[in-house]
Design a protein around this motif. Structure first.
Motif, PDB file in Angstrom:
ATOM      1  N   ASP A  68     -15.802  13.697 -13.477  1.00  0.00           N
ATOM      2  CA  ASP A  68     -14.823  12.542 -13.673  1.00  0.00           C
ATOM      3  C   ASP A  68     -13.761  12.239 -12.688  1.00  0.00           C
ATOM      4  OD1 ASP A  68     -16.197  12.008 -16.685  1.00  0.00           O
ATOM      5  OD2 ASP A  68     -14.638  12.640 -17.704  1.00  0.00           O
ATOM      6  N   LEU A  69     -13.357  13.266 -12.327  1.00  0.00           N
ATOM      7  CA  LEU A  69     -12.368  13.089 -11.466  1.00  0.00           C
ATOM      8  C   LEU A  69     -13.222  12.449 -10.149  1.00  0.00           C
ATOM      9  CD1 LEU A  69      -9.970  16.529 -11.838  1.00  0.00           C
ATOM     10  CD2 LEU A  69      -9.821  14.316 -12.136  1.00  0.00           C
ATOM     11  N   ALA A  70     -13.765  12.851  -9.659  1.00  0.00           N
ATOM     12  CA  ALA A  70     -15.385  12.699  -8.108  1.00  0.00           C
ATOM     13  C   ALA A  70     -15.211  11.250  -8.311  1.00  0.00           C
ATOM     14  CB  ALA A  70     -16.481  13.406  -8.464  1.00  0.00           C
ATOM     15  N   LEU A  71     -15.558  10.312  -9.962  1.00  0.00           N
ATOM     16  CA  LEU A  71     -15.548   9.353  -9.827  1.00  0.00           C
ATOM     17  C   LEU A  71     -14.011   8.353  -9.422  1.00  0.00           C
ATOM     18  CD1 LEU A  71     -18.050   8.162 -12.790  1.00  0.00           C
ATOM     19  CD2 LEU A  71     -18.269   8.301 -10.809  1.00  0.00           C
ATOM     20  N   ASP A  72     -13.068   9.213  -9.667  1.00  0.00           N
ATOM     21  CA  ASP A  72     -11.792   8.142  -9.731  1.00  0.00           C
ATOM     22  C   ASP A  72     -11.376   8.739  -8.021  1.00  0.00           C
ATOM     23  OD1 ASP A  72     -11.936   7.737 -11.802  1.00  0.00           O
ATOM     24  OD2 ASP A  72     -10.793   9.583 -13.158  1.00  0.00           O
ATOM     25  N   ALA A  73     -11.692  10.118  -7.229  1.00  0.00           N
ATOM     26  CA  ALA A  73     -11.854  10.393  -6.298  1.00  0.00           C
ATOM     27  C   ALA A  73     -12.134   9.611  -5.168  1.00  0.00           C
ATOM     28  CB  ALA A  73     -11.377  11.256  -6.491  1.00  0.00           C
ATOM     29  N   PHE A  74     -13.341   9.421  -5.411  1.00  0.00           N
ATOM     30  CA  PHE A  74     -14.609   8.604  -3.982  1.00  0.00           C
ATOM     31  C   PHE A  74     -14.797   7.633  -4.385  1.00  0.00           C
ATOM     32  CE2 PHE A  74     -15.125  13.141  -4.170  1.00  0.00           C
ATOM     33  CZ  PHE A  74     -13.958  13.824  -3.002  1.00  0.00           C
ATOM     34  N   ASN A  75     -14.476   6.337  -4.186  1.00  0.00           N
ATOM     35  CA  ASN A  75     -15.001   5.553  -4.176  1.00  0.00           C
ATOM     36  C   ASN A  75     -14.776   4.059  -3.506  1.00  0.00           C
ATOM     37  OD1 ASN A  75     -12.041   4.105  -4.577  1.00  0.00           O
ATOM     38  ND2 ASN A  75     -12.016   5.448  -6.638  1.00  0.00           N
ATOM     39  N   PRO A  76     -14.789   2.572  -3.815  1.00  0.00           N
ATOM     40  CA  PRO A  76     -14.854   2.221  -2.388  1.00  0.00           C
ATOM     41  C   PRO A  76     -12.995   1.943  -1.637  1.00  0.00           C
ATOM     42  CG  PRO A  76     -15.789   1.290  -3.403  1.00  0.00           C
ATOM     43  CD  PRO A  76     -16.264   1.879  -4.465  1.00  0.00           C
ATOM     44  N   ILE A  77     -12.060   1.619  -2.686  1.00  0.00           N
ATOM     45  CA  ILE A  77     -11.019   1.730  -2.088  1.00  0.00           C
ATOM     46  C   ILE A  77      -9.988   2.780  -1.864  1.00  0.00           C
ATOM     47  CG2 ILE A  77      -8.798   1.933  -3.217  1.00  0.00           C
ATOM     48  CD1 ILE A  77      -9.960  -0.190  -6.016  1.00  0.00           C
ATOM     49  N   THR A  78     -10.853   4.011  -2.135  1.00  0.00           N
ATOM     50  CA  THR A  78     -10.545   5.270  -1.463  1.00  0.00           C
ATOM     51  C   THR A  78     -11.157   5.572   0.110  1.00  0.00           C
ATOM     52  OG1 THR A  78     -10.276   6.684  -3.139  1.00  0.00           O
ATOM     53  CG2 THR A  78     -10.387   8.396  -1.652  1.00  0.00           C
ATOM     54  N   ILE A  79     -11.838   5.637  -0.165  1.00  0.00           N
ATOM     55  CA  ILE A  79     -12.574   4.777   1.460  1.00  0.00           C
ATOM     56  C   ILE A  79     -12.187   3.870   2.525  1.00  0.00           C
ATOM     57  CG2 ILE A  79     -14.996   4.556   2.415  1.00  0.00           C
ATOM     58  CD1 ILE A  79     -16.280   5.901   0.047  1.00  0.00           C
ATOM     59  N   THR A  80     -11.781   2.747   1.952  1.00  0.00           N
ATOM     60  CA  THR A  80     -11.169   2.020   2.377  1.00  0.00           C
ATOM     61  C   THR A  80      -9.871   2.461   2.978  1.00  0.00           C
ATOM     62  OG1 THR A  80     -12.189   0.102   1.649  1.00  0.00           O
ATOM     63  CG2 THR A  80     -10.315  -0.356   2.712  1.00  0.00           C
ATOM     64  N   LEU A  81      -9.700   3.246   2.545  1.00  0.00           N
ATOM     65  CA  LEU A  81      -7.823   3.237   2.512  1.00  0.00           C
ATOM     66  C   LEU A  81      -7.754   4.456   3.783  1.00  0.00           C
ATOM     67  CD1 LEU A  81      -5.934   4.013  -0.662  1.00  0.00           C
ATOM     68  CD2 LEU A  81      -5.488   2.527   1.105  1.00  0.00           C
ATOM     69  N   VAL A  82      -8.359   5.265   3.678  1.00  0.00           N
ATOM     70  CA  VAL A  82      -8.657   6.776   4.034  1.00  0.00           C
ATOM     71  C   VAL A  82      -9.129   6.625   5.366  1.00  0.00           C
ATOM     72  CG1 VAL A  82      -9.395   9.290   3.950  1.00  0.00           C
ATOM     73  CG2 VAL A  82      -8.135   8.294   2.290  1.00  0.00           C
ATOM     74  N   CYS A  83     -10.531   5.845   5.770  1.00  0.00           N
ATOM     75  CA  CYS A  83     -11.281   6.260   6.517  1.00  0.00           C
ATOM     76  C   CYS A  83     -11.328   4.201   7.293  1.00  0.00           C
ATOM     77  CB  CYS A  83     -12.808   5.530   5.839  1.00  0.00           C
ATOM     78  SG  CYS A  83     -13.338   7.563   4.851  1.00  0.00           S
ATOM     79  N   THR A  84     -10.786   3.472   7.038  1.00  0.00           N
ATOM     80  CA  THR A  84     -10.521   2.566   7.654  1.00  0.00           C
ATOM     81  C   THR A  84      -9.225   1.702   8.093  1.00  0.00           C
ATOM     82  OG1 THR A  84     -12.787   1.169   6.341  1.00  0.00           O
ATOM     83  CG2 THR A  84     -10.897  -0.001   7.322  1.00  0.00           C
ATOM     84  N   LEU A  85      -7.850   1.989   7.261  1.00  0.00           N
ATOM     85  CA  LEU A  85      -6.996   1.145   6.649  1.00  0.00           C
ATOM     86  C   LEU A  85      -6.502   2.329   7.704  1.00  0.00           C
ATOM     87  CD1 LEU A  85      -5.678   0.156   4.169  1.00  0.00           C
ATOM     88  CD2 LEU A  85      -5.736  -1.031   6.237  1.00  0.00           C
ATOM     89  N   TYR A  86      -6.583   3.839   8.004  1.00  0.00           N
ATOM     90  CA  TYR A  86      -5.785   4.768   8.251  1.00  0.00           C
ATOM     91  C   TYR A  86      -6.325   5.181   9.651  1.00  0.00           C
ATOM     92  CZ  TYR A  86      -4.184   9.765  10.355  1.00  0.00           C
ATOM     93  OH  TYR A  86      -3.456  10.061  10.877  1.00  0.00           O
ATOM     94  N   PRO A  87      -7.642   5.192  10.216  1.00  0.00           N
ATOM     95  CA  PRO A  87      -7.933   5.270  11.355  1.00  0.00           C
ATOM     96  C   PRO A  87      -7.370   3.307  12.452  1.00  0.00           C
ATOM     97  CG  PRO A  87     -10.097   5.329   9.947  1.00  0.00           C
ATOM     98  CD  PRO A  87      -8.646   5.072   8.981  1.00  0.00           C
ATOM     99  N   ILE A  88      -7.230   2.404  11.746  1.00  0.00           N
ATOM    100  CA  ILE A  88      -7.159   1.081  12.638  1.00  0.00           C
ATOM    101  C   ILE A  88      -5.705   1.600  12.494  1.00  0.00           C
ATOM    102  CG2 ILE A  88      -5.662  -1.320  12.409  1.00  0.00           C
ATOM    103  CD1 ILE A  88      -8.096  -1.647  10.100  1.00  0.00           C
ATOM    104  N   TYR A  89      -4.345   2.047  12.026  1.00  0.00           N
ATOM    105  CA  TYR A  89      -3.171   2.226  12.369  1.00  0.00           C
ATOM    106  C   TYR A  89      -2.996   3.821  13.500  1.00  0.00           C
ATOM    107  CZ  TYR A  89       1.111   5.212  12.199  1.00  0.00           C
ATOM    108  OH  TYR A  89       2.126   6.082  12.559  1.00  0.00           O
TER     109      TYR A  89
END
Length: 370
Positions: A68-89
């Motif tokens: 249940d926690l894995a489904l909430d923690a790892f999703n497209p939104i999380t990947i976008t925030l950590v692995c796309t928006l932050y690398p853009i910064y």
């Protein structure tokens, strides 16, 4: 009745606690990434024990984390925030620094991240009907991107040195220059030749999915090739150019992905996306640099750092153009100019020039130094 209500309240409390734990873990993980990016030096991914420790920790997290926690923690939104928006910064910050090594490091990340994202776009559709497979896919995707990004694993540099440079660069190098010339010729032809209107007309009748694929290919295929070649060259200017492009294109891609669901059938949506991509990509427009300096840098709070970078580049250009015999004298004069008291500097004010008038009849003003 009371038992049912109690169970409902208990489930709601568990759900709230679970969400809180997930959000806290994501924030802590992001802080860990941020601190490691700014406190640790990159090692090119050559230390095997760092990789062993990282993947051991990843395996334990995937194994021990409840579903249940894995489904909430790892999703497209999380990947976008950590692995796309932050690398853009981080890319914006890298471009704004004087050193070009961080430009190369972030460009290597975008090469590795972009190739996998583009190649595996179909996986998201396939895994929609298999929740368990989808969960593990997002977990692996998240930790792979983090492995690329972290300085002590430096997976992006390792992949470039071991795979991209020895095997891919020799294959694409002959075609990169040809594609650059072809793109410039095509854009010039579209600008100057009205009879090519039928190409745009035919594009309107394609399906939205095909339009999306074409638009993304235009924004990624050649830039990936050019970025790979840029990293392989000793000059740092081309690394900075393409890192600037990816910073801007990443934002454009996220905007398109957000609005695509509602606007994909609107005529001209993908045409505007393609035109914006070409504006960012081609050197004849310098669109990425303009958007980067006017929008991304102020939003990220890197204006002063970019000014220092520009000043450093200006200094190097001055040093290269001034004869060795006069270099110390000129640089000393420049240093005194920048370090002078503002109250003693010549001031610029405007006074009206009553002899000339503009086309609108207004009195023109001329700058005078007093």
């Amino acid at each position: 009745m009371n038992s049912t209500a109690t169970e409902t309240v208990s489930e709601e409390n568990d759900w709230t606690v679970g969400k809180t734990v997930v959000c806290t873990c994501i924030v802590l993980f992001w802080v860990l990434i941020y601190l490691s990016m700014h406190k640790l030096r990159r090692n090119g991914g050559r230390n095997v024990w760092y990789h062993v420790g990282y993947f051991t920790a990843v395996a334990l997290i995937i194994y021990l984390l409840p579903n249940d926690l894995a489904l909430d923690a790892f999703n497209p939104i999380t990947i976008t925030l950590v692995c796309t928006l932050y690398p853009i910064y981080e890319s914006i910050r890298a471009v704004c620094t004087v050193d070009t090594d961080d430009d190369t490091s972030m460009l290597q990340y975008w090469i590795a991240q972009g190739i996998l994202s583009f190649a595996s776009a179909w996986v998201n559709d396939v895994t929609n009907d298999h929740p368990l497979v989808r969960q593990y896919w997002f977990e692996c995707l998240f930790f792979y991107y983090v492995w690329l990004l972290l300085p002590f694993t430096d997976g992006a540099a390792l992949l470039y040195d071991c795979v991209t440079e020895p095997f891919i660069v020799p294959l694409i190098a002959p075609y990169a220059k040809k594609m650059s010339n072809a793109l410039n010729a095509i854009v010039t032809a579209f600008i100057n030749a009205f009879h090519l209107w039928f190409v745009w007309f035919a594009f309107f009748f394609l399906s939205p999915n095909l339009k999306s694929i074409i638009a993304i290919c235009i924004g990624t295929v050649y830039p990936f090739m050019a970025s790979i070649i840029a990293v392989s060259t000793p000059q740092g200017d081309d690394d900075t150019y393409w890192l600037t492009y990816w910073s801007c294109y990443g934002i454009l891609y996220l905007i398109m992905g957000f609005f695509e669901h509602w606007l994909k059938r609107v005529p001209g949506f993908y045409i505007m996306y393609i035109l914006a991509t070409i504006y960012l990509m081609l050197p004849m427009f310098k669109g990425a640099d303009a958007i980067f300096r006017s929008i991304l840098v102020p939003l990220s709070g890197q204006t002063e750092m970019l000014m220092l970078r520009d000043a450093s580049i200006l200094r190097m250009e001055l040093e290269s153009k001034i004869p060795e015999s006069r270099r110390a004298q000129v640089l000393d004069a420049v240093s005194k100019t920048f370090g002078a008291d503002n109250s003693k500097m010549p001031s610029v004010r405007r006074r009206p020039n009553y002899g000339d008038k503009s086309d609108y009849g207004a009195i023109e003003e001329k700058e005078i130094i007093v």
